[in-house]
Design an enzyme around this catalytic site. Structure first.
Site, PDB file in Angstrom:
ATOM      1  CE1 TYR A 108     -15.352   1.728   8.939  1.00  0.00           C
ATOM      2  CE2 TYR A 108     -13.912   3.635   9.079  1.00  0.00           C
ATOM      3  CZ  TYR A 108     -15.061   2.974   9.452  1.00  0.00           C
ATOM      4  OH  TYR A 108     -15.932   3.562  10.340  1.00  0.00           O
ATOM      5  CB  SER A 159      -2.521 -11.333   5.374  1.00  0.00           C
ATOM      6  OG  SER A 159      -1.452 -10.440   5.149  1.00  0.00           O
ATOM      7  CD  GLU A 206      -5.922  -3.727   1.852  1.00  0.00           C
ATOM      8  OE1 GLU A 206      -5.073  -3.760   2.777  1.00  0.00           O
ATOM      9  OE2 GLU A 206      -6.064  -2.765   1.082  1.00  0.00           O
ATOM     10  CG  ASP A 236      -6.272   8.819   2.326  1.00  0.00           C
ATOM     11  OD1 ASP A 236      -5.162   8.885   2.887  1.00  0.00           O
ATOM     12  OD2 ASP A 236      -6.571   7.955   1.476  1.00  0.00           O
ATOM     13  CG  PHE A 246      -3.804   2.855  -8.032  1.00  0.00           C
ATOM     14  CD1 PHE A 246      -4.747   2.177  -8.794  1.00  0.00           C
ATOM     15  CD2 PHE A 246      -2.742   2.130  -7.514  1.00  0.00           C
ATOM     16  CE1 PHE A 246      -4.609   0.826  -9.056  1.00  0.00           C
ATOM     17  CE2 PHE A 246      -2.603   0.781  -7.760  1.00  0.00           C
ATOM     18  CZ  PHE A 246      -3.557   0.128  -8.550  1.00  0.00           C
ATOM     19  CG  HIS A 300      -1.065  -7.425   3.497  1.00  0.00           C
ATOM     20  ND1 HIS A 300      -2.090  -8.096   4.138  1.00  0.00           N
ATOM     21  CD2 HIS A 300      -1.587  -6.251   3.071  1.00  0.00           C
ATOM     22  CE1 HIS A 300      -3.185  -7.349   4.120  1.00  0.00           C
ATOM     23  NE2 HIS A 300      -2.913  -6.231   3.475  1.00  0.00           N
TER      24      HIS A 300
END
Length: 286
Positions: free
Chosen positions: A41, A7, A9, A101, A203, A253
Protein backbone atom coordinates in the site's frame (compact mmCIF):
# COMPACT_ATOMS: atom_id res chain seq x y z
CA UNK A 1 5.59 -33.74 6.06
CA UNK A 2 2.37 -31.75 5.54
CA UNK A 3 2.52 -29.05 2.86
CA UNK A 4 2.67 -25.56 4.39
CA UNK A 5 0.01 -22.91 3.91
CA UNK A 6 1.36 -20.35 1.43
CA UNK A 7 0.75 -16.65 0.85
CA UNK A 8 2.38 -14.26 -1.63
CA UNK A 9 2.95 -10.53 -1.56
CA UNK A 10 2.88 -8.27 -4.62
CA UNK A 11 3.33 -4.54 -5.13
CA UNK A 12 1.00 -2.50 -7.35
CA UNK A 13 2.09 -2.05 -10.98
CA UNK A 14 2.91 1.48 -12.13
CA UNK A 15 2.85 1.00 -15.91
CA UNK A 16 0.65 -0.97 -18.35
CA UNK A 17 3.57 -3.34 -19.00
CA UNK A 18 4.02 -3.96 -15.27
CA UNK A 19 0.29 -4.59 -14.98
CA UNK A 20 0.39 -7.25 -17.70
CA UNK A 21 3.34 -8.85 -15.93
CA UNK A 22 1.46 -8.82 -12.62
CA UNK A 23 -1.45 -10.78 -14.06
CA UNK A 24 0.91 -13.38 -15.50
CA UNK A 25 2.52 -13.60 -12.05
CA UNK A 26 -0.85 -14.10 -10.40
CA UNK A 27 -1.82 -16.86 -12.81
CA UNK A 28 1.43 -18.69 -12.16
CA UNK A 29 1.22 -18.55 -8.36
CA UNK A 30 -2.50 -19.40 -8.25
CA UNK A 31 -1.42 -22.92 -9.22
CA UNK A 32 0.15 -23.31 -5.76
CA UNK A 33 -3.26 -22.86 -4.08
CA UNK A 34 -2.20 -20.10 -1.67
CA UNK A 35 -4.36 -19.00 1.25
CA UNK A 36 -4.18 -15.38 0.02
CA UNK A 37 -2.33 -12.80 -2.02
CA UNK A 38 -1.39 -9.53 -0.33
CA UNK A 39 -0.90 -6.16 -2.03
CA UNK A 40 1.36 -3.47 -0.61
CA UNK A 41 0.00 0.00 0.00
CA UNK A 42 1.24 3.42 -0.99
CA UNK A 43 -0.33 5.73 1.57
CA UNK A 44 -0.08 8.95 -0.40
CA UNK A 45 -1.40 10.37 -3.68
CA UNK A 46 -1.16 8.37 -6.88
CA UNK A 47 0.51 5.43 -5.10
CA UNK A 48 -2.64 5.00 -3.03
CA UNK A 49 -4.77 4.94 -6.17
CA UNK A 50 -2.51 2.31 -7.76
CA UNK A 51 -2.76 0.19 -4.63
CA UNK A 52 -6.53 0.38 -4.40
CA UNK A 53 -7.08 -0.25 -8.12
CA UNK A 54 -4.87 -3.33 -7.90
CA UNK A 55 -6.64 -4.67 -4.82
CA UNK A 56 -10.12 -4.21 -6.28
CA UNK A 57 -9.16 -5.68 -9.67
CA UNK A 58 -7.59 -8.70 -8.00
CA UNK A 59 -10.62 -9.12 -5.76
CA UNK A 60 -12.86 -9.28 -8.82
CA UNK A 61 -10.66 -11.45 -11.02
CA UNK A 62 -8.58 -13.75 -8.79
CA UNK A 63 -9.51 -17.19 -7.59
CA UNK A 64 -7.40 -16.51 -4.47
CA UNK A 65 -8.55 -14.18 -1.63
CA UNK A 66 -6.81 -10.79 -1.57
CA UNK A 67 -5.44 -9.09 1.53
CA UNK A 68 -5.17 -5.33 1.25
CA UNK A 69 -2.32 -3.64 3.09
CA UNK A 70 -3.52 -0.63 5.06
CA UNK A 71 -1.35 1.82 6.98
CA UNK A 72 -2.24 4.13 9.84
CA UNK A 73 0.22 6.65 8.41
CA UNK A 74 -1.44 8.96 5.91
CA UNK A 75 -4.91 8.55 7.44
CA UNK A 76 -7.09 10.13 10.03
CA UNK A 77 -9.21 7.68 11.96
CA UNK A 78 -12.21 8.70 9.88
CA UNK A 79 -10.49 8.30 6.51
CA UNK A 80 -9.05 4.94 7.54
CA UNK A 81 -12.46 3.63 8.54
CA UNK A 82 -14.00 5.05 5.37
CA UNK A 83 -11.49 3.07 3.33
CA UNK A 84 -12.18 -0.04 5.42
CA UNK A 85 -15.87 0.42 4.62
CA UNK A 86 -14.96 0.59 0.95
CA UNK A 87 -13.02 -2.66 1.28
CA UNK A 88 -16.05 -4.28 2.88
CA UNK A 89 -18.32 -3.06 0.08
CA UNK A 90 -15.91 -4.43 -2.56
CA UNK A 91 -15.79 -7.84 -0.89
CA UNK A 92 -12.23 -7.54 0.47
CA UNK A 93 -12.26 -9.54 3.69
CA UNK A 94 -8.56 -9.61 4.55
CA UNK A 95 -6.38 -6.71 5.69
CA UNK A 96 -2.72 -6.43 6.62
CA UNK A 97 -2.72 -3.66 9.25
CA UNK A 98 0.51 -1.65 9.48
CA UNK A 99 1.69 1.57 11.06
CA UNK A 100 3.50 2.68 7.89
CA UNK A 101 6.72 4.61 7.38
CA UNK A 102 5.24 8.04 6.69
CA UNK A 103 4.53 10.52 9.48
CA UNK A 104 1.24 9.97 11.25
CA UNK A 105 -1.57 12.33 10.29
CA UNK A 106 -3.13 14.58 12.91
CA UNK A 107 -6.24 12.78 14.10
CA UNK A 108 -4.83 9.43 13.07
CA UNK A 109 -4.26 6.25 15.04
CA UNK A 110 -0.77 5.93 16.48
CA UNK A 111 -1.01 2.29 17.57
CA UNK A 112 -1.68 -0.68 15.30
CA UNK A 113 -3.58 -2.35 18.16
CA UNK A 114 -6.04 0.57 18.11
CA UNK A 115 -6.22 0.28 14.34
CA UNK A 116 -7.09 -3.43 14.55
CA UNK A 117 -9.86 -2.73 17.06
CA UNK A 118 -11.22 0.10 14.90
CA UNK A 119 -11.26 -2.07 11.76
CA UNK A 120 -13.36 -4.65 13.56
CA UNK A 121 -16.05 -2.01 14.12
CA UNK A 122 -16.53 -2.01 10.33
CA UNK A 123 -16.49 -5.76 9.63
CA UNK A 124 -15.13 -9.05 10.89
CA UNK A 125 -11.99 -8.69 8.78
CA UNK A 126 -9.30 -11.36 8.77
CA UNK A 127 -6.43 -9.14 9.95
CA UNK A 128 -2.70 -9.80 9.79
CA UNK A 129 -0.06 -7.60 11.42
CA UNK A 130 3.71 -7.29 11.09
CA UNK A 131 6.41 -8.87 13.25
CA UNK A 132 10.19 -8.46 13.33
CA UNK A 133 12.37 -11.51 14.13
CA UNK A 134 15.39 -9.22 14.57
CA UNK A 135 13.40 -6.65 16.60
CA UNK A 136 11.83 -3.53 15.10
CA UNK A 137 14.50 -0.82 14.57
CA UNK A 138 12.56 1.61 16.80
CA UNK A 139 11.86 -0.87 19.61
CA UNK A 140 13.75 -0.51 22.89
CA UNK A 141 14.54 -4.22 22.98
CA UNK A 142 13.18 -7.65 22.03
CA UNK A 143 10.92 -7.91 25.07
CA UNK A 144 9.31 -4.55 24.37
CA UNK A 145 8.87 -5.43 20.70
CA UNK A 146 7.17 -8.73 21.56
CA UNK A 147 4.83 -7.01 24.00
CA UNK A 148 3.89 -4.57 21.24
CA UNK A 149 3.21 -7.52 18.94
CA UNK A 150 1.10 -9.19 21.63
CA UNK A 151 -1.03 -6.04 21.95
CA UNK A 152 -1.68 -6.08 18.20
CA UNK A 153 -2.64 -9.74 18.21
CA UNK A 154 -4.75 -9.48 21.35
CA UNK A 155 -6.65 -6.60 19.71
CA UNK A 156 -8.05 -9.06 17.19
CA UNK A 157 -5.40 -9.88 14.58
CA UNK A 158 -5.25 -13.54 13.53
CA UNK A 159 -1.59 -13.80 12.60
CA UNK A 160 1.67 -11.94 12.27
CA UNK A 161 3.64 -11.89 9.01
CA UNK A 162 7.33 -11.40 9.72
CA UNK A 163 9.93 -9.25 8.08
CA UNK A 164 12.13 -11.44 5.89
CA UNK A 165 15.25 -13.03 7.33
CA UNK A 166 17.88 -15.42 6.05
CA UNK A 167 18.87 -17.65 8.96
CA UNK A 168 16.29 -20.03 10.48
CA UNK A 169 17.63 -19.44 14.00
CA UNK A 170 16.49 -15.81 13.84
CA UNK A 171 12.88 -16.85 13.43
CA UNK A 172 13.04 -19.81 15.80
CA UNK A 173 14.49 -17.72 18.66
CA UNK A 174 11.85 -15.07 18.03
CA UNK A 175 9.08 -17.70 17.98
CA UNK A 176 10.30 -19.16 21.27
CA UNK A 177 10.32 -15.73 22.91
CA UNK A 178 6.85 -14.93 21.56
CA UNK A 179 5.39 -18.20 22.85
CA UNK A 180 7.03 -17.60 26.24
CA UNK A 181 5.31 -14.18 26.31
CA UNK A 182 1.92 -15.85 25.82
CA UNK A 183 1.43 -15.31 22.09
CA UNK A 184 -0.71 -18.12 20.66
CA UNK A 185 -1.60 -16.76 17.22
CA UNK A 186 0.30 -17.87 14.12
CA UNK A 187 3.70 -16.35 13.44
CA UNK A 188 4.28 -16.66 9.70
CA UNK A 189 7.89 -16.37 8.49
CA UNK A 190 8.54 -13.99 5.61
CA UNK A 191 10.70 -15.50 2.86
CA UNK A 192 12.60 -13.44 0.28
CA UNK A 193 14.38 -15.42 -2.45
CA UNK A 194 17.43 -13.37 -3.42
CA UNK A 195 17.08 -12.05 -6.97
CA UNK A 196 19.78 -9.37 -7.01
CA UNK A 197 22.29 -9.51 -4.17
CA UNK A 198 23.32 -5.83 -4.38
CA UNK A 199 19.70 -4.72 -4.12
CA UNK A 200 19.03 -7.10 -1.24
CA UNK A 201 22.00 -5.63 0.66
CA UNK A 202 20.70 -2.12 0.02
CA UNK A 203 17.12 -2.56 1.18
CA UNK A 204 18.12 -4.88 4.01
CA UNK A 205 20.22 -2.04 5.42
CA UNK A 206 17.17 0.24 5.26
CA UNK A 207 14.76 -2.18 6.93
CA UNK A 208 17.07 -3.69 9.54
CA UNK A 209 17.39 -7.20 8.12
CA UNK A 210 20.76 -8.93 8.54
CA UNK A 211 22.44 -10.38 5.46
CA UNK A 212 24.65 -13.25 6.74
CA UNK A 213 28.38 -13.09 6.11
CA UNK A 214 28.19 -16.46 4.38
CA UNK A 215 25.92 -14.91 1.74
CA UNK A 216 28.68 -12.49 0.77
CA UNK A 217 30.99 -15.43 0.18
CA UNK A 218 28.34 -17.36 -1.75
CA UNK A 219 27.56 -14.45 -4.08
CA UNK A 220 31.14 -13.25 -4.45
CA UNK A 221 32.12 -12.99 -8.11
CA UNK A 222 28.55 -13.23 -9.43
CA UNK A 223 26.87 -10.56 -11.52
CA UNK A 224 24.08 -8.54 -9.89
CA UNK A 225 20.65 -9.80 -11.00
CA UNK A 226 22.12 -12.61 -13.11
CA UNK A 227 20.65 -16.06 -13.64
CA UNK A 228 23.43 -17.39 -11.42
CA UNK A 229 22.34 -15.12 -8.56
CA UNK A 230 18.71 -16.15 -8.99
CA UNK A 231 19.62 -19.84 -8.89
CA UNK A 232 21.69 -19.31 -5.75
CA UNK A 233 18.80 -17.35 -4.24
CA UNK A 234 16.43 -20.24 -4.92
CA UNK A 235 18.80 -22.77 -3.34
CA UNK A 236 19.19 -20.65 -0.21
CA UNK A 237 15.44 -20.07 0.09
CA UNK A 238 14.70 -23.79 -0.30
CA UNK A 239 17.24 -24.60 2.42
CA UNK A 240 15.69 -21.99 4.73
CA UNK A 241 12.16 -23.26 4.16
CA UNK A 242 13.15 -26.89 4.68
CA UNK A 243 14.80 -26.06 8.01
CA UNK A 244 11.78 -24.04 9.15
CA UNK A 245 9.36 -26.79 8.14
CA UNK A 246 11.47 -29.35 10.02
CA UNK A 247 10.91 -27.18 13.11
CA UNK A 248 7.15 -27.31 12.76
CA UNK A 249 6.55 -24.19 10.68
CA UNK A 250 3.38 -24.78 8.63
CA UNK A 251 2.89 -21.38 6.99
CA UNK A 252 5.19 -19.42 4.65
CA UNK A 253 4.72 -15.87 3.35
CA UNK A 254 6.76 -15.05 0.24
CA UNK A 255 7.85 -11.56 -0.76
CA UNK A 256 7.74 -12.06 -4.51
CA UNK A 257 8.95 -8.59 -5.61
CA UNK A 258 6.66 -9.33 -8.56
CA UNK A 259 9.16 -11.96 -9.77
CA UNK A 260 7.04 -15.08 -9.28
CA UNK A 261 9.27 -17.57 -11.05
CA UNK A 262 11.76 -17.57 -8.16
CA UNK A 263 9.02 -18.25 -5.61
CA UNK A 264 7.41 -20.83 -7.88
CA UNK A 265 10.72 -22.64 -8.28
CA UNK A 266 11.26 -22.65 -4.52
CA UNK A 267 7.84 -24.27 -4.09
CA UNK A 268 8.61 -26.74 -6.90
CA UNK A 269 11.87 -27.80 -5.24
CA UNK A 270 10.08 -28.15 -1.90
CA UNK A 271 7.74 -30.60 -3.61
CA UNK A 272 4.61 -28.55 -2.93
CA UNK A 273 1.53 -29.67 -4.93
CA UNK A 274 0.01 -27.69 -7.78
CA UNK A 275 -3.68 -27.00 -8.29
CA UNK A 276 -3.73 -29.77 -10.86
CA UNK A 277 -1.47 -32.73 -11.35
CA UNK A 278 0.77 -31.89 -14.27
CA UNK A 279 2.30 -28.54 -15.12
CA UNK A 280 5.25 -27.80 -17.38
CA UNK A 281 8.46 -26.94 -15.54
CA UNK A 282 8.81 -23.15 -15.64
CA UNK A 283 12.18 -21.56 -16.40
CA UNK A 284 13.49 -18.73 -14.26
CA UNK A 285 12.51 -15.40 -15.78
CA UNK A 286 15.18 -12.81 -16.32
Amino acid sequence: MTSPILSFEFFPPKTPRMERTLWRNIGQLEMLKPAFFSVTYGALGSERDHSLDTVFNMQRECQVPVAAHLTAAGHTRESLLALATRFKEQGVQRIVALRGDADLTEGGLSEVADMVQALHTIADFDISVAAYPETHPKAANLAADIQQLKRKLDAGAKRALTQYFFEPEMFLRFRDAAVKAGIQQSLVPGILPVHDFDKVISFSARCGATVPNRFHSIFEGTVAGSQEQKKLGIELAVDLCEKLMAEGVNQLHFYTLNIPSLTFEVAHQLGLPLAWDEQPHLKIAA
